[in-house]
Design a protein around this motif. Structure first.
Motif, PDB file in Angstrom:
ATOM      1  N   LYS A  62       0.302  -1.518   0.018  1.00 59.56           N
ATOM      2  CA  LYS A  62       0.024   0.080   0.194  1.00 59.56           C
ATOM      3  C   LYS A  62       0.873   1.241   0.053  1.00 59.56           C
ATOM      4  O   LYS A  62       0.178   2.842  -0.614  1.00 59.56           O
ATOM      5  N   SER A 199       2.498   3.158  12.895  1.00 57.24           N
ATOM      6  CA  SER A 199       3.622   3.206  11.906  1.00 57.24           C
ATOM      7  C   SER A 199       4.714   4.590  12.291  1.00 57.24           C
ATOM      8  O   SER A 199       4.428   5.402  12.878  1.00 57.24           O
ATOM      9  N   GLU A 275       6.417  -6.373   7.966  1.00 57.40           N
ATOM     10  CA  GLU A 275       5.678  -5.816   7.199  1.00 57.40           C
ATOM     11  C   GLU A 275       5.452  -4.572   6.676  1.00 57.40           C
ATOM     12  O   GLU A 275       4.942  -4.007   6.413  1.00 57.40           O
ATOM     13  N   TYR A 377       3.526   6.244   0.531  1.00 62.45           N
ATOM     14  CA  TYR A 377       2.564   7.666   0.769  1.00 62.45           C
ATOM     15  C   TYR A 377       1.833   8.568   0.027  1.00 62.45           C
ATOM     16  O   TYR A 377       1.519   8.811   0.495  1.00 62.45           O
TER      17      TYR A 377
HETATM   18  C1  LIG Z   1       0.629  -0.168   6.473  1.00 65.70           C
HETATM   19  C2  LIG Z   1       0.233  -1.662   6.666  1.00 65.70           C
HETATM   20  C3  LIG Z   1       1.638  -2.229   6.975  1.00 65.70           C
HETATM   21  C4  LIG Z   1       2.757  -1.245   6.803  1.00 65.70           C
HETATM   22  O1  LIG Z   1       3.114  -0.542   7.588  1.00 65.70           O
HETATM   23  P1  LIG Z   1       3.978   1.075   7.172  1.00 65.70           P
HETATM   24  O2  LIG Z   1       4.094   1.860   8.045  1.00 65.70           O
HETATM   25  O3  LIG Z   1       4.137   1.561   5.952  1.00 65.70           O
HETATM   26  O4  LIG Z   1       5.703   0.409   7.954  1.00 65.70           O
HETATM   27  C5  LIG Z   1       2.493  -3.329   7.590  1.00 65.70           C
HETATM   28  N1  LIG Z   1       0.781  -4.097   6.966  1.00 65.70           N
HETATM   29  C6  LIG Z   1      -0.375  -3.988   7.878  1.00 65.70           C
HETATM   30  C7  LIG Z   1      -1.395  -4.756   8.111  1.00 65.70           C
HETATM   31  C8  LIG Z   1      -0.611  -2.683   7.283  1.00 65.70           C
HETATM   32  O5  LIG Z   1      -1.821  -1.603   7.066  1.00 65.70           O
END
Ligand SMILES: *Cc1c(COP(=O)(O)O)cnc(C)c1O
Length: 422
Positions: A62, A199, A275, A377
């Motif tokens: 995303k 985040s 992630e 983003y």
């Molecule tokens: C947005 C999101 C991430 C990534 O978050 P970052 O802050 O960009 O590292 C990972 N896992 C899930 C479920 C998310 O919604």
């Protein structure tokens, strides 16, 4: 190459010898520019964060879903997590196989579950009712991950804190036994437990505390294949103030020790997954825009640009800080004298502010600005508000060669989905 304020991109050879003004002339303004070398470096740092064979980094699409960038991330050995069918489409287009994709969704329909289940290794559900819906709509034997809300969250802005009692995410720890019952009822394989608490951590401690908590939560569950700690790794946005980086060596060591201890204690044989979204592409992107006017309204000097909040939404959404560089025709010498200036876009709302009272060298009409750390983003959140077109995206490869990876939209794109007027 001298220029008014460009020492950061100059220092990392961001433009690979290309002149930002020339890039704008060729591809239009505004323009998203990505650097392949930087993207590979950050991908590698996440892949190697913990040196255990059971550890895998999964890029969260995303943050930036351009398939050209996703393909590079994949070639560096990262898996991917997708949140929607659109992201699945992008990740598949980039070459990710279904067993390299986690589908980590939130509040989706039966139809979306069915389609996602067919093209991703494992689907994560976010509530007991979503688990029921999933169970009713996919074949017996399907794999499922359950996203837990560990009751603690963290982040740079309340809009990005994604765990804790007051957020919409995850199944409460007390309800996990019920989730197991539902898996039995629908003959689903409880494949993993995941969390994502928020985040932009710049310190390892909160992430590690949440990771330790997750390990406690999952310990009673046998036969899990994935324990997924989510993302949230931050990057230093204040480049010109030499903001410290997240200490990956420290984080990696302490995290590895924690995972090894857990494995030794429980005999766990599955994978540990993270992630990261932002960390991977953020610094590989710079958004170029043009200064269309400069004016004083009362005491405020406004620098007016073609970068509306439809193109760069983070400052308006989260009060985010993006450092700014200034490039001017003729490559003049750097200018270190600064004055407070407020940078705005071309959207008809007074909140369309990119930077308020920012201390910068005096910006002039015709200058090109570079908004740093715009790889995550930024394009992903852009829109056609005010019926403005989205910019092109280009990639600078390791030899400095430029490749168009998304064409600039044209006005015809705006009207293409409208049915004919009769
Ligand atoms: C947005 C999101 C991430 C990534 O978050 P970052 O802050 O960009 O590292 C990972 N896992 C899930 C479920 C998310 O919604």
């Amino acid at each position: 190459m001298a220029n008014i304020r460009s020492s950061y991109t100059g220092g990392v050879n961001f433009f690979g010898g290309n002149d930002p003004l020339e890039l704008i002339r060729q591809y239009g303004s505004p323009l998203y520019v990505y650097n392949e070398e930087m993207l590979r470096r950050r991908s590698g740092e996440m892949r190697d964060l913990v040196k255990l064979p059971s550890f895998k980094a999964c890029y969260s699409a995303k943050a930036n879903a351009n398939p050209h960038l996703l393909r590079i991330v994949r070639s560096e050995g990262l898996l991917v997590d997708s949140m929607s069918l659109g992201e699945l489409l992008m990740t598949r287009a980039a070459g990710f196989e279904s067993d390299e994709i986690l589908f980590v969704c939130n509040n989706v329909s039966a139809e979306e579950f069915k389609q996602a289940q067919a093209s991703s290794r494992v689907v994560s559900v976010d509530s007991l009712s979503q688990l029921e819906l999933f169970g009713k709509n996919v074949p017996a034997g399907s794999r499922v991950m359950v996203r837990v809300n560990p009751g603690i969250g963290a982040g740079h802005h309340k809009k990005v804190v994604t765990a804790g009692k007051e957020t919409k995410f995850g199944v409460n720890v007390e309800d996990l036994p019920r989730a197991v019952e539902l898996c039995e009822k629908y003959k689903l394989q409880l494949f993993g437990i995941n969390q994502h608490i928020g985040s932009l951590f710049m310190e390892p401690d909160k992430f590690l505390a949440a990771a330790a908590r997750l390990l406690e939560i999952v310990e009673p569950f046998k036969e899990l294949e994935i324990i997924d700690f989510g993302g949230g790794y931050g990057i230093p946005y204040h480049k010109y103030e030499n903001e410290a980086r997240l200490d990956l060596a420290d984080l990696g060591q302490r995290f590895a020790a924690m995972l090894e201890e857990f494995t030794a204690k429980t005999g766990y044989r599955g994978r540990f997954v993270i992630e990261p979204g932002r960390y991977v592409p953020a610094e590989s992107g710079v958004l170029l825009g043009s200064v269309t006017a400069v004016k004083n309204n009362g005491p405020v000097r406004f620098v007016c640009t073609d970068v509306g909040f439809n193109i760069l939404p983070r400052p308006m959404l989260y009060d985010s800080f993006h450092d700014v560089e200034i490039y001017r025709q003729g490559n003049p010498a750097p200018d270190s004298r600064t004055m407070p200036q407020t940078l705005v876009g071309n959207i008809c709302e007074s909140g369309d502010i990119l930077a308020r009272d920012r201390e910068l060298p005096e910006v002039q009409e015709g200058d090109v600005l570079g908004f740093l750390d715009a790889g995550a983003y930024c394009f992903a959140m852009s829109s056609n508000y005010n019926q403005r077109v989205r910019p092109a995206e280009i990639l600078i490869d390791r030899a400095g060669k430029v490749k168009l990876i998304r064409r600039r939209e044209v006005p015809e794109d705006l009207i293409a989905m409208v049915t004919p007027l009769d």
